[in-house]
Scaffold this motif. Sequence first.
Motif, PDB file in Angstrom:
ATOM      1  N   ARG A  54      38.658  61.552  -7.340  1.00  0.00           N
ATOM      2  CA  ARG A  54      38.080  61.168  -6.078  1.00  0.00           C
ATOM      3  C   ARG A  54      39.045  60.570  -5.374  1.00  0.00           C
ATOM      4  NH1 ARG A  54      34.866  56.635  -4.233  1.00  0.00           N
ATOM      5  NH2 ARG A  54      33.300  57.013  -2.782  1.00  0.00           N
ATOM      6  N   LYS A  55      39.121  61.106  -4.029  1.00  0.00           N
ATOM      7  CA  LYS A  55      39.890  60.454  -2.854  1.00  0.00           C
ATOM      8  C   LYS A  55      39.068  60.206  -1.674  1.00  0.00           C
ATOM      9  CE  LYS A  55      44.245  62.874  -4.379  1.00  0.00           C
ATOM     10  NZ  LYS A  55      44.954  61.620  -4.873  1.00  0.00           N
ATOM     11  N   ILE A 137      43.285  56.144  -0.821  1.00  0.00           N
ATOM     12  CA  ILE A 137      42.778  56.284   0.565  1.00  0.00           C
ATOM     13  C   ILE A 137      43.802  57.276   1.393  1.00  0.00           C
ATOM     14  CG2 ILE A 137      42.266  55.607   2.659  1.00  0.00           C
ATOM     15  CD1 ILE A 137      41.539  52.512   1.290  1.00  0.00           C
ATOM     16  N   ILE A 138      43.373  58.349   2.023  1.00  0.00           N
ATOM     17  CA  ILE A 138      44.132  59.430   2.619  1.00  0.00           C
ATOM     18  C   ILE A 138      43.964  59.044   4.071  1.00  0.00           C
ATOM     19  CG2 ILE A 138      44.989  61.802   2.833  1.00  0.00           C
ATOM     20  CD1 ILE A 138      45.320  60.544   0.057  1.00  0.00           C
ATOM     21  N   ALA A 139      45.285  58.978   4.807  1.00  0.00           N
ATOM     22  CA  ALA A 139      44.760  58.920   6.530  1.00  0.00           C
ATOM     23  C   ALA A 139      46.020  59.474   6.986  1.00  0.00           C
ATOM     24  CB  ALA A 139      44.654  57.471   6.953  1.00  0.00           C
ATOM     25  N   PHE A 144      48.884  52.860  10.383  1.00  0.00           N
ATOM     26  CA  PHE A 144      47.779  52.693  11.457  1.00  0.00           C
ATOM     27  C   PHE A 144      46.402  52.068  10.878  1.00  0.00           C
ATOM     28  CE2 PHE A 144      44.357  53.657  14.527  1.00  0.00           C
ATOM     29  CZ  PHE A 144      44.833  53.148  15.622  1.00  0.00           C
ATOM     30  N   GLU A 145      45.935  52.907  10.122  1.00  0.00           N
ATOM     31  CA  GLU A 145      44.571  52.669   9.395  1.00  0.00           C
ATOM     32  C   GLU A 145      44.788  51.355   8.602  1.00  0.00           C
ATOM     33  OE1 GLU A 145      43.267  56.196  11.004  1.00  0.00           O
ATOM     34  OE2 GLU A 145      45.272  55.705  10.090  1.00  0.00           O
ATOM     35  N   PHE A 146      45.792  51.217   7.855  1.00  0.00           N
ATOM     36  CA  PHE A 146      45.941  49.805   6.969  1.00  0.00           C
ATOM     37  C   PHE A 146      46.162  48.832   7.843  1.00  0.00           C
ATOM     38  CE2 PHE A 146      49.117  46.769   5.481  1.00  0.00           C
ATOM     39  CZ  PHE A 146      48.371  46.354   4.129  1.00  0.00           C
ATOM     40  N   PHE A 166      46.817  53.502   0.006  1.00  0.00           N
ATOM     41  CA  PHE A 166      47.135  54.159   1.162  1.00  0.00           C
ATOM     42  C   PHE A 166      48.007  55.258   0.999  1.00  0.00           C
ATOM     43  CE2 PHE A 166      44.660  50.619   2.961  1.00  0.00           C
ATOM     44  CZ  PHE A 166      43.938  51.050   3.745  1.00  0.00           C
ATOM     45  N   ALA A 167      47.663  56.525   0.983  1.00  0.00           N
ATOM     46  CA  ALA A 167      48.480  57.429   1.235  1.00  0.00           C
ATOM     47  C   ALA A 167      48.511  58.130   2.662  1.00  0.00           C
ATOM     48  CB  ALA A 167      48.299  58.570   0.025  1.00  0.00           C
TER      49      ALA A 167
END
Length: 224
Positions: A54-55, A137-139, A144-146, A166-167
């Motif tokens: 799960r991602k 977490i893929i963004a 930016f999201e982090f 974060f990836a």
Amino acid sequence: MLRLIKKFLGLAPDLPAVEAVQFVSTPTETRIPPQIEPVRPPSMAPPPAEPPGRKIILDLETTGVAKDDRIIEVAALELFEDGRIERAFHTLVNPEGKESNRFAQRKHQITPEMLQGQPTFRDIVDALLEFIGDDEIIAHSADFEFRFLRQEFDRLARPPLPKSRFACSLELAREVLPEQASHKLEHLAGYFDLDTTKVQLHRALADCMVLAVVYDGLLKEQDR
């Protein structure tokens, strides 16, 4: 399930019609087609049985890019190794008086009126963390999201999510498709034959759906 997302984007006319995921004004978990259930708060949802792999696909919209700018929309999807997407989290977020700059508002088209009466980040943070769980977490442009999540956590005096979780799909795209002139999400969508003219990009849920397909394509490119 990625083909069902393509149906939502108007890209797979051979599929039977399915109900589109709706934008909602409160934190929700919504079943993605074909098993759509009524919108309900995450705290009322039974805990899902989660197979391995799960991602979380994550996207944020903000009032701008400065340190005092705020998150105004959050969306996240569960993406599994087999390409299934089971649940979505989506909400607008009241930025508590901070207005979008003109450039940001032209991109996301989220007006101050749309944010009136919406929950604050304080209101939605626990539901968001419950949905994300302990998974990667893929963004697209994950820094930016982090950064924006960390700023919101700092305002609440809460520990941020570890950056190691974060990836960045943008970095992955640059690695596996170095010949491409642009690695923006909309350009990568075109590379993977996604016509995004029928969806409003720069809205969090639509961007998550596009990114799910793009990320799946990038992984296949990487494995070649």
